[in-house]
Motif scaffolding. Structure first.
Motif, short mmCIF file in Angstrom:
data_model
loop_
_atom_site.label_atom_id
_atom_site.label_comp_id
_atom_site.label_asym_id
_atom_site.label_seq_id
_atom_site.Cartn_x
_atom_site.Cartn_y
_atom_site.Cartn_z
N PRO A 3 -13.22 11.58 6.33
CA PRO A 3 -14.44 11.18 5.68
C PRO A 3 -12.73 11.61 4.54
CG PRO A 3 -14.59 13.77 6.54
CD PRO A 3 -14.27 13.14 7.67
N GLN A 4 -12.04 11.90 5.31
CA GLN A 4 -10.92 12.08 3.98
C GLN A 4 -10.10 10.66 4.04
OE1 GLN A 4 -10.36 12.70 7.87
NE2 GLN A 4 -9.63 12.01 8.69
N THR A 5 -10.59 9.16 4.44
CA THR A 5 -9.40 8.41 4.27
C THR A 5 -11.15 7.27 3.62
OG1 THR A 5 -8.98 8.51 6.53
CG2 THR A 5 -9.23 5.83 5.74
N GLU A 6 -10.37 6.78 2.57
CA GLU A 6 -11.19 5.82 1.68
C GLU A 6 -12.43 5.00 2.74
OE1 GLU A 6 -10.01 3.82 -1.97
OE2 GLU A 6 -8.34 5.30 -1.74
N GLN A 7 -13.57 4.44 2.19
CA GLN A 7 -14.26 3.98 3.72
C GLN A 7 -13.99 2.78 3.76
OE1 GLN A 7 -18.14 2.49 1.72
NE2 GLN A 7 -19.03 1.80 3.61
N ILE A 8 -13.11 1.60 2.62
CA ILE A 8 -12.69 0.06 3.09
C ILE A 8 -11.66 0.70 3.91
CG2 ILE A 8 -11.88 -0.03 1.37
CD1 ILE A 8 -12.98 -2.09 3.72
N GLU A 9 -11.32 1.46 3.95
CA GLU A 9 -9.44 1.45 4.06
C GLU A 9 -9.38 2.25 5.91
OE1 GLU A 9 -4.96 3.86 4.60
OE2 GLU A 9 -6.54 4.79 2.73
N GLY A 10 -10.77 3.10 5.89
CA GLY A 10 -11.45 3.38 7.80
C GLY A 10 -11.89 2.52 8.39
#
Length: 205
Positions: free
Chosen positions: A165-172
């Motif tokens: 959850p610490q990473t934005e969805q699309i970046e992850g």
């Protein structure tokens, strides 16, 4: 200005990382309407990432790269018309495997048989995506996919995000699934990363 046709608002924080929640606005400008080509940040001039959407008027895939790279590869990629295999002819199925969906053989596959031909949904070939001091990766990817067709965007966002959850969805999603590919402009070679809706379901670790 934010309401001008063809422009999308950006915001910038004190560290120059792009953020959607802060007030100083920057803008994406339209370079071409067909095929749709956008400049991610006109203030950076030729150093800015640009977004090329294909096929014309369908916007099923987006390539994020420098304008110079897009100019070199645009002729080849706009002429590419290979389509994904139809579901009935594919020798595999996408089904739950372990903790997510995976590509599983549906029958014996002959040696040398074509298993899959597929266009990517998102291709990134720009230094901005690996230099967070220039942009937030998630915000850059989010801007790039904002003009994709609804079906392509839905398929891309259905891929797994293993970054937490610490990473934005699309970046992850990109970090979890992207596969290194080669863009081959005339007179050179450009490495890129690409996300596919089905190929990324194969185990490519």
């Amino acid at each position: 200005i934010a309401d001008r046709p063809g422009w999308i608002p950006w915001a910038r924080d004190q560290d120059s990382a792009m953020s959607p929640s802060l007030p100083d606005q920057q803008f994406i400008s339209t370079l071409s309407a067909s095929p749709l080509t956008l400049c991610a940040d006109e203030r950076r001039g030729p150093d800015s990432a640009c977004f090329l959407y294909l096929p014309r008027d369908k916007n099923d895939l987006v390539i994020a790269a420098s304008l110079a790279t897009l100019q070199k590869i645009s002729s080849a990629v706009t002429q590419a018309t290979d389509s994904p295999l139809t579901e009935s002819s594919a020798p595999y199925v996408i089904e739950p495997v372990g903790r997510g969906l995976g590509m599983v053989a549906a029958r014996d596959i002959r040696a040398g048989e074509l298993v899959l031909r597929e266009r990517p949904i998102l291709v990134t070939a720009h230094e901005s995506v690996t230099e967070p001091g220039h942009y937030s990766q998630g915000h850059l990817y989010g801007a790039a996919i904002s003009r994709l067709s609804e079906s392509s965007r839905t398929r891309l966002l259905s891929l797994a995000n293993s970054c937490g959850p610490q990473t934005e969805q699309i970046e992850g999603i990109v970090k979890t699934n992207a596969i290194v590919v080669g863009l081959v402009p005339e007179g050179g070679h450009t490495d890129a990363r690409a996300c596919f809706s089905e190929l990324c379901r194969a185990n490519h670790a």
